[in-house]
Structures are given as C-alpha cells and as structure tokens.
Design an enzyme around this catalytic site. Structure first.
Site, short mmCIF file in Angstrom:
data_model
loop_
_atom_site.label_atom_id
_atom_site.label_comp_id
_atom_site.label_asym_id
_atom_site.label_seq_id
_atom_site.Cartn_x
_atom_site.Cartn_y
_atom_site.Cartn_z
N GLU A 33 -10.44 12.62 6.95
CA GLU A 33 -10.32 13.93 6.31
C GLU A 33 -11.67 14.60 6.10
O GLU A 33 -11.83 15.80 6.32
CB GLU A 33 -9.64 13.79 4.93
CG GLU A 33 -8.21 13.32 4.99
CD GLU A 33 -7.76 12.82 3.63
OE1 GLU A 33 -7.23 13.61 2.85
OE2 GLU A 33 -7.96 11.62 3.34
N GLN A 37 -4.40 2.15 14.87
CA GLN A 37 -3.25 2.58 14.07
C GLN A 37 -2.41 3.64 14.80
O GLN A 37 -1.18 3.57 14.81
CB GLN A 37 -3.77 3.12 12.74
CG GLN A 37 -2.70 3.50 11.73
CD GLN A 37 -3.31 4.13 10.47
OE1 GLN A 37 -4.52 4.10 10.26
NE2 GLN A 37 -2.45 4.69 9.63
N LYS A 65 -4.85 -2.02 10.08
CA LYS A 65 -5.15 -2.22 8.66
C LYS A 65 -5.39 -3.69 8.31
O LYS A 65 -6.05 -3.98 7.31
CB LYS A 65 -3.97 -1.74 7.81
CG LYS A 65 -3.55 -0.31 8.03
CD LYS A 65 -4.35 0.64 7.17
CE LYS A 65 -3.69 2.01 7.11
NZ LYS A 65 -4.40 2.89 6.18
N GLU A 123 -8.99 3.96 -2.72
CA GLU A 123 -7.72 3.83 -3.43
C GLU A 123 -7.94 3.12 -4.77
O GLU A 123 -8.96 2.50 -5.01
CB GLU A 123 -6.72 3.03 -2.60
CG GLU A 123 -6.55 3.56 -1.18
CD GLU A 123 -5.33 3.02 -0.46
OE1 GLU A 123 -4.43 2.50 -1.13
OE2 GLU A 123 -5.28 3.14 0.78
N ASP A 137 -9.14 0.43 1.66
CA ASP A 137 -8.19 0.05 2.71
C ASP A 137 -8.79 0.44 4.06
O ASP A 137 -8.46 1.47 4.64
CB ASP A 137 -6.88 0.81 2.44
CG ASP A 137 -5.85 0.60 3.52
OD1 ASP A 137 -5.85 -0.47 4.16
OD2 ASP A 137 -5.03 1.51 3.73
N ASP A 150 0.85 -1.19 0.00
CA ASP A 150 0.00 0.00 0.00
C ASP A 150 0.89 1.24 0.00
O ASP A 150 1.75 1.38 0.87
CB ASP A 150 -0.88 -0.02 1.25
CG ASP A 150 -2.00 0.99 1.19
OD1 ASP A 150 -2.38 1.39 0.08
OD2 ASP A 150 -2.49 1.38 2.26
#
Lengths: 407, 407
Positions: A353, A233, A246, A194, A226, A119
């Site tokens: 985001e 994380q 992940k 992605e 993903d 990735d």
C-alpha cells in the site's frame, strides 16, 4: 497510580502502568523464564515470588507464559496486583532489587507456546486498498467483508520472536506476462503491521465465546509482523487462500501487554453498516475498539503510523466469530487483526500500500527507494496507547531483518 | 513374511504385515499408552519392551506417538523389526501374551499431538467436480492447479480421533436468493474422504525437504474426514480461503500405518501435463503414488469407493511444496491429501459430488435420501492397500456421528 521505588524515565514505554509479560534469559543464566518489563529492567517474577514467599510462584514458573495464561482473569489480576506492589512498596525494594536484570542485555524468547494461529483481515482501509490494487474496476471489498471478520489459519510453527532473522522465501510466481510460472526467491517481499491477541482460557468443543466474554478468555495483546511474499501469494491463493506466501515466518513482539493495561485505550469502534448479525454486535458501554498507535520503521526510518482505533471489527468480535461454529479454543491460541492502515498514505501498514504496488516507490531519507523489501532490510514495529493519568503504555517492538534466499 | 504365533483371521486388516501404531487405554487402565494393532488385539508395546528388557522402551513410553515419530527412520525400522519378532517368535509368546488387550473394548485416543495441520486439494477429479459445480461455464481447474499442490492451513486444535461426535456447526450463510446473510445451523454439512500423513523428523527454519527425502521425515499414513459446512464455506471463502466451514472438526483414524507397511502399495503417479517445476518432480524408480482403496459408508451403507492411486500430486510432492519456502516442520505436523475422488460417480469422496450439489440426491438402501448430512448420521471411512505375498494392509476406520446444533 502508585509510583515505583525504581527510577523509571518518564518517557519509558514500560512504566508502572504497563507491566507487560515476556520470557527472558540472561547471559549468565540463559534458561528462559517469565519476566515483567519495567523501565530499563526485566523483573524475574518467579524468583521474586519465591523470595517473598508468594503463593503466585506456581503460575510464573516455567519457560513460557502458558501456565499464567491458562489460570484465568482472577489469577491475572492477582499477579498484576502483586507485581505492582513489589515494584511500588519501598519496604520491599531490597528484596525485589536482586531479581531485576538489565533489559537491554536480556535475551528474549517467544513468550507463549503457540497453539493455533489465525490471521484476520479486519481493517477497511487495508482491505479496500488491496482490492483497488488487485481488482481494479471492481468493488474494493468482497460482498462478505462487512458481514463477518474474514480470517484464515496461518502456520503456528513458524511464529518467531522479534529479532529472529527472516530468510527470503523462494517459491512459484507468475506475472501477468509470464507464459508459465517461474521458481525463485520472492521479488515482492512485504510486511504487514498487525496487533495480535493471545487466548488464555480454553473452551470446550461445541461452545462459543460471546462478544461480552472476550476478556474472560483473552489475556493480552502484542505486535505482529505478518511477513508476506506478494508474488507467491498472488499465484497460489485462488481458491483456498494464502499458504506459502505467508507460512515462512510471522514475527511477534516479546512483550505481551495485558488487557488490564489497556483500560484507558478502549474506544468505541466505528459505526458499521449494515448492522452485524446479533452474535457480532458490540456490547453497549463495553467497547473493544483500542486506541493503539503503531509506528513502522524501515532501516530506522519512520515510514508509517497506522492507527488501530478505527479497525472495523474489534478483537472481541473476531473471537466471537472464530468460535461461533463451536471450534474450541486452547491456551496459546493467537490471532491477529490483519494489517492496520489508516486513510492517509503515511498510515498504511504494508509496503504494497505504501508504494502502491510499486507504482509510487517509497523514498527513504537515506536516498534509497523501496517498493518491496531488499536483503538486509530491517523492519521494526512499535506501538503506544494512552495509559492512566496521562501515562503512556508501550508495546516494545517487533523487529526482523531480511537475509538473502538460500540456494 | 513370518507368521505370527497369534491366531489372526486371514481377512483381518491388521495382520502381521500391517502393524499400525496408535494410543489406547483399557477399562481397567484407561491411561493412554502406545499400542500396535494385531488381529483382534492391541499390543501394549512399552510394557512388552519393558518385559523383554528391550532398549526401545524409551521411544514407546508416554501418552502419544510423538517420541517415536521424532526418533527417525532408523528407530522406526528397529521398532517395527522388534514388534515383528515379538509377535512371530514362538519362544517369546508366553512373555508377550500378557500385554495383548482386546481391541474391540480398547479406548482409542488421538495418536499424535498435532503441531500444524495442512489440507491439500490434490485430486484432479475432485477439484474439477467442485469447479463444475461452483463455477459452471468456466474452466473447472484454476490456472495454478496443475503447477502446484494447492493447500491451506486448517485448525490443529479441532483435530479429533475417530469416534468423537461432531456437533453441527452454526454460522453465516447467504444463498443466491438471500438479500443478506442468515445465521443458523449449517444446512449443507458434508464429508471429505482423505488420506493424512504425519511428520516425524523436524527441519530447521529456512530448509527444504526434497521429494527424494519424503520418507526421511514422514512416519506414516492415516485416514481423515475433513468435515465441511458447504454453506458457511461458500459465503466466507473469498478471498482468504476456508475458515469456519472447516474449523469445527477434523476426524482422524486412530491407527497410523507406517510407510514401511506400504512398500507394496507404491505405484507410479499419473502423467502430469505440464511437467512440474524441478522441485516438484518425481524421483525416477522411487514413486510415491499409493494404491490405497478407500470405502465411505453412510449409516453403514457403502456409498463410495474413492481410489487414491490416481491422485495428481503425491504426498512426497506435497511435502516438498510445503517446505520450499523454508517453513520448518515440527514433529506432529500432519497434512491431508484433499478429497479423494475417482472418475466414476460411486468413487466420489464427498456428498457435494455424490449428490451433485443436491441435484441428484443419494438414495440409500434403507429408503432414505441424502444431499447433505442429517443429524444422527454416522460416516465411516476405511481403506486397504496391497501387502506382501497377497496380504492386505488395513487402515482401520475413521468414524463420526452428527449431533444437532447447539442453541
């Protein structure tokens, strides 16, 4: 572009210029076999080749695309040409038609056997957003970001096909006000929209793939989600990178769009400053920026339109970097672009985001609000690209629904 | 412990209590097949089972250990019992002997087909040394280190068997005084002496393996050299962890020692402070610390004796952590301990530590000096463990030689 004898809606993502490959089964014959999506149908290509006496049958038999992937660019071209002929030559229609199946009722399988999964993190807007959120007051990009496509290995064994439910992962997290880490279901479950690429032609150990040789090794592109547990994380990732945040699941679209279908989508990548080292330089007049337009839907509501065209590092550069140390490629290696985000708020490819780390929750048209995913949420990602003569190339969707954590 | 009818040197690493599994071929019949090392020989176990009419033959046929790995603990016990009988019952000697081959001239293959590869970082001495070297003046361990076994995914496709040459990797590096990154062969090529574990019995997605269930899933242990280009790694690893600095090659020993052979080696792990979260707690009276004693040789000179017994996190805890988020296991998943280092200088499992980042170069008895590996250098790692009745269990070696970088 020849027309098909088959009735295909003009707005179908799978017109005659797309011809993506997947692995499907039917209710009466569930065994996985290679198919090509066309309009509302899936064509059983091995059965068609057999019926027509085509020598290509051997590449198309079996439960995954891997034999076709391994066969290389000349074979990829031959098969695409043959399938195009089968679906456009009206004199063949009666012999091809029995091998068309209803796409809506087909069961779709993971199209390839995944070897290694890498990735990347190659979108400047995404990397800068993450930097601003997690390292406020510092430069948003790490010093290496503009010099190399940062990447890491993910878990190949948990790559699943679109439609597979995703169980909310549990693990350790430690918030800024927690004395010690807590254990429990992730409370900050996220997506990353992605684009993935699958390697067909392997390499010998100790050799490199140049930027110019990208299309000699990579067969095609697909969409990838993903899934990311941001709380797991954030606690685990120093100093060796993401792991359990992940590794629980990565979803891929069932249809692989061959690079040949993306000829019209190729665009110049953005200007880079500083200029990359020689092994990473684009080849003049042979650009691998790709004008793919993603759409992310949460419970059916369009929440983002990430643009792929402005990715800082192209898939050709990513492959050159991945192999510059001599790491060999295997058929079925896949790699993903990293989250795709644009400069606008509604172009961001992650909830982190879109809701700016929970500070600006996303309002859904149904009155709901989301900072991260709730149990029962369904996320779907689709994409289109410009095709020949004004046609549209579609990627089909990668979708998944969140199931509650297990005890 | 029954004695073998075969003549075995008392100091052989492969006495009747070891019986490690590998995959071998002979000069006359190079095709890979499953073997068990015994003294100076390799026993072709599928051929022996066939000759004796054993129903176990099916588990032992084929070019890798994967069918045996997948069969689970009851089958593992049956096969080990059977091989022990074949090699100790003198009435069988005449029928077994034709299936013994000279070990020194056997060709050894990668014993398993690797699914995913995870590398942990579970030795406190190593992690603290690395912290002191790279982050002087800061706490040597990151805040998460004592709460979870830190790990990351490595590249499964570049796991190679002992004896495979390793080409010096090239890549980007940027020293503290470099204005911008340079490209070229790694100048800080290193080793990491580790112990690996191979998963036999897979799990369903969304399920966990408890610490108590370790031996229901893991078949055995082997040695692993996690070759590391420190200069590439230092420049690339923020924020997503090691990538090209590790992905060029990882060497494993050809012989897998079953957990059953390590019963005498099991020891209590060190005290942990703070106490781990419940899912990571050791099971009382069922310890998975392992008293393995490693030896690292550089061009034949013994340079380190890393002790495995004091690893902070056990392989049982590592597996519980790896799966706590529901990530499924596949047959052939491997994971490694992280570099094994002890508190003494001559117990360190990497050149980075042995030569303290180049500040205290290692002096070799032949007059040479090393901070990192030179072209032509050969590194070999072996290990022993206490066996029943004062016997010694040997791991055989993982060895590899550095070839110059390619242009």
């Amino acid at each position: 572009m020849p027309a098909s004898w088959l009735d295909i809606a003009p707005d179908s993502p799978f017109g005659i210029a797309t011809l993506p490959y997947g692995v499907f089964g039917t209710e009466s014959t569930p065994a996985p076999r290679v198919g090509v999506a066309i309009g509302d149908h899936v064509l059983d290509v091995a059965a068609t080749a057999r019926a027509l006496g085509s020598s290509l049958e051997g590449l198309l038999t079996g439960p995954t695309l891997n034999p076709l992937l391994a066969a290389g660019p000349a074979a990829w071209r031959d098969v695409r040409d043959a399938v195009t002929t089968w679906l456009t030559d009206a004199t063949l229609a009666d012999r091809v038609r029995p091998h068309l199946h209803d796409r809506a009722s087909a069961r779709l399988y993971l199209p390839f056997e995944v070897a290694d999964y890498v990735d990347f993190y190659s979108c400047e807007h995404h990397a800068a957003n993450v930097g601003r959120i997690f390292r406020p007051g510092q430069p948003p990009l790490t010093p290496n970001w503009r010099h190399l496509p940062i990447g890491y290995h993910g878990r190949a064994g948990t790559v699943v096909v679109s439609g597979t439910d995703v169980v909310r992962p549990s693990g350790q997290r430690k918030g800024p006000h927690d004395q010690s880490p807590l254990f429990g279901p992730s409370t900050r479950l996220d997506i990353e929209a992605e684009v993935g690429f699958v390697v067909g032609v392997p390499t010998e150990p100790g050799t490199r793939v140049r930027v110019a040789d990208f299309a000699d090794h990579v067969f095609g592109a697909f969409l990838l989600n993903d899934w990311s547990a941001r709380d797991l994380q954030a606690w685990e990732y120093v100093p060796l990178g993401p792991f359990l945040g992940k590794s629980f699941a990565t979803s891929v679209s069932p249809w692989v769009v061959p690079l040949a279908a993306l000829a019209e989508a190729r665009v110049a990548p953005p200007a880079r400053d500083p200029e990359p080292l020689p092994y990473l330089r684009d080849v003049e007049d042979d650009p691998w920026g790709l004008d793919l337009r993603l759409e992310v839907r949460l419970n059916g509501h369009l929440v983002a339109r990430p643009p792929f065209a402005q990715m800082y590092w192209t898939p050709a550069q990513q492959l050159a970097h991945l192999t510059v140390n001599g790491a060999r490629l295997r058929t079925g290696d896949i790699y993903a672009s990293g989250t795709v985000s644009g400069p606008e708020r509604d172009q961001r490819g992650s909830l982190l985001e879109l809701a700016w780390n929970g500070e600006e929750p996303l309002r859904l048209p149904d009155g709901g609000e989301r900072s991260f995913l709730a149990d029962g949420d369904r996320v779907s990602i689709t994409a289109t690209a410009p095709g020949p003569q004004g046609s549209v190339i579609g990627f089909g969707e990668v979708t998944g629904r969140i199931l509650p954590a297990r005890g």
